[in-house]
Design a protein around this motif. Sequence first.
Motif, PDB file in Angstrom:
ATOM      1  N   ILE A 224     -23.465  -6.157 -27.725  1.00 57.15           N
ATOM      2  CA  ILE A 224     -23.046  -7.496 -27.275  1.00 57.15           C
ATOM      3  C   ILE A 224     -23.804  -7.872 -25.998  1.00 57.15           C
ATOM      4  O   ILE A 224     -24.235  -9.019 -25.817  1.00 57.15           O
ATOM      5  CB  ILE A 224     -21.511  -7.541 -27.048  1.00 57.15           C
ATOM      6  CG1 ILE A 224     -20.765  -7.250 -28.364  1.00 57.15           C
ATOM      7  CG2 ILE A 224     -21.060  -8.875 -26.474  1.00 57.15           C
ATOM      8  CD1 ILE A 224     -20.896  -8.313 -29.438  1.00 57.15           C
ATOM      9  N   SER A 225     -24.033  -6.900 -25.133  1.00 54.55           N
ATOM     10  CA  SER A 225     -24.762  -7.167 -23.896  1.00 54.55           C
ATOM     11  C   SER A 225     -26.183  -7.645 -24.221  1.00 54.55           C
ATOM     12  O   SER A 225     -26.669  -8.624 -23.642  1.00 54.55           O
ATOM     13  CB  SER A 225     -24.790  -5.889 -23.051  1.00 54.55           C
ATOM     14  OG  SER A 225     -25.462  -6.129 -21.865  1.00 54.55           O
ATOM     15  N   GLN A 226     -26.832  -6.957 -25.168  1.00 55.54           N
ATOM     16  CA  GLN A 226     -28.193  -7.366 -25.541  1.00 55.54           C
ATOM     17  C   GLN A 226     -28.207  -8.777 -26.115  1.00 55.54           C
ATOM     18  O   GLN A 226     -29.106  -9.561 -25.857  1.00 55.54           O
ATOM     19  CB  GLN A 226     -28.777  -6.392 -26.566  1.00 55.54           C
ATOM     20  CG  GLN A 226     -29.312  -5.128 -25.906  1.00 55.54           C
ATOM     21  CD  GLN A 226     -29.455  -3.984 -26.884  1.00 55.54           C
ATOM     22  OE1 GLN A 226     -29.593  -4.193 -28.088  1.00 55.54           O
ATOM     23  NE2 GLN A 226     -29.403  -2.769 -26.381  1.00 55.54           N
ATOM     24  N   HIS A 227     -27.186  -9.090 -26.893  1.00 57.47           N
ATOM     25  CA  HIS A 227     -27.102 -10.428 -27.498  1.00 57.47           C
ATOM     26  C   HIS A 227     -26.977 -11.505 -26.402  1.00 57.47           C
ATOM     27  O   HIS A 227     -27.676 -12.511 -26.432  1.00 57.47           O
ATOM     28  CB  HIS A 227     -25.891 -10.449 -28.429  1.00 57.47           C
ATOM     29  CG  HIS A 227     -25.800 -11.658 -29.289  1.00 57.47           C
ATOM     30  ND1 HIS A 227     -26.859 -12.110 -30.051  1.00 57.47           N
ATOM     31  CD2 HIS A 227     -24.785 -12.538 -29.490  1.00 57.47           C
ATOM     32  CE1 HIS A 227     -26.490 -13.206 -30.698  1.00 57.47           C
ATOM     33  NE2 HIS A 227     -25.237 -13.490 -30.361  1.00 57.47           N
ATOM     34  N   TYR A 228     -26.117 -11.263 -25.413  1.00 56.04           N
ATOM     35  CA  TYR A 228     -25.910 -12.254 -24.348  1.00 56.04           C
ATOM     36  C   TYR A 228     -27.079 -12.301 -23.357  1.00 56.04           C
ATOM     37  O   TYR A 228     -27.198 -13.264 -22.590  1.00 56.04           O
ATOM     38  CB  TYR A 228     -24.581 -11.979 -23.618  1.00 56.04           C
ATOM     39  CG  TYR A 228     -23.400 -12.617 -24.313  1.00 56.04           C
ATOM     40  CD1 TYR A 228     -22.849 -12.055 -25.452  1.00 56.04           C
ATOM     41  CD2 TYR A 228     -22.852 -13.818 -23.857  1.00 56.04           C
ATOM     42  CE1 TYR A 228     -21.781 -12.647 -26.110  1.00 56.04           C
ATOM     43  CE2 TYR A 228     -21.789 -14.425 -24.506  1.00 56.04           C
ATOM     44  CZ  TYR A 228     -21.260 -13.835 -25.628  1.00 56.04           C
ATOM     45  OH  TYR A 228     -20.203 -14.441 -26.277  1.00 56.04           O
ATOM     46  N   ALA A 229     -27.955 -11.282 -23.397  1.00 51.35           N
ATOM     47  CA  ALA A 229     -29.096 -11.248 -22.462  1.00 51.35           C
ATOM     48  C   ALA A 229     -30.074 -12.399 -22.726  1.00 51.35           C
ATOM     49  O   ALA A 229     -30.914 -12.702 -21.890  1.00 51.35           O
ATOM     50  CB  ALA A 229     -29.790  -9.904 -22.565  1.00 51.35           C
TER      51      ALA A 229
END
Length: 293
Positions: A266-271
């Motif tokens: 999820i962190s990579q997606h929001y990056a």
Amino acid sequence: MAWIQLKIDTDNQHAEQLSDMLMELGSLSITYEDGKDTPIYEPNLGETPLWSHTVITALFEADYDLAPVVEMLKLQPYLGADFSHKIEQVEDKDWEREWMDNFHPIQFGRRLWICPSWREVPDPEAVNVMLDPGLAFGTGTHPTTALCLEWLDGLDLQGKEAIDFGCGSGILAVAALKLGAAKVTGIDIDYQAIDASKANAERNQVADKLDLYLPEDQPADLKAEVLVANILAGPLRELAPLIAEKVQPGGLLALSGLLKEQADEISQHYAQWFDMDAPVHKEDWSRLTGRRK
Ligand SMILES: C[S@@+](CC[C@H](N)C(=O)[O-])C[C@H]1O[C@@H](n2cnc3c(N)ncnc32)[C@H](O)[C@@H]1O
């Protein structure tokens, strides 16, 4: 009101049939305990479990005569005349009362306390949110809420506008307001959450600074300097473009409701939209934070 329960050992292949029969025989509710840890293997079929041990518990009113029910069950070929069962009295409890008795004031971060509305505040000088969650999620006892409350406590919210996406009881929205936010918008798909948030804002004298919407009614141009969303990984992934659009450049984001193992993805997606910080964990749960690019 007191209860009596009939516990029957069966297997997963007959559980549904048995549960339908018990409901027809007057049971008020049925629960299953899946004994996946004790599967029964069909000989010569290797490790594929065909049946697994299942315990069905059927609840009846205390004065219900269970003898005819047991006789009827004995006639079922998959149970047999000496089928394994137990009859137990269930202690009558006032569940709501018990929950209320167990909910105590809790401190989050340095300044913030969540205090059940029926209790005394432990520190009148602290930032105290008086809370009755009603039928909505959010008492502060769940790690995902706690992670968000700790984050809010660490921010300077003075005069800022914030969005609480998935506001539940309104716990985060009201905390943000009590911590100095000028205005908060709470959004939830559940109208009971909208009602509970409104009641909690009134209880804390901040209702005039809280706008509440079902998603379909929210203003199209809604934007804020701070957004907190404690939902679940699935909706957080799906809603990412919509959530990103609601945070002003340089604004702050916190996401919770994620399991530890979901945090990196999820962190990579929001990056795409945010400079993301390292996740913070509590028990099995994670919080992600970031700053809008
Ligand atoms: C885990 S609860 C969080 C409640 C509270 N904010 C807290 O931190 O304790 C998630 C809330 O999000 C709401 N929700 C779930 N999906 C949503 C969506 N797509 N849009 C808005 N709200 C949603 C649920 O109804 C529920 O009230």
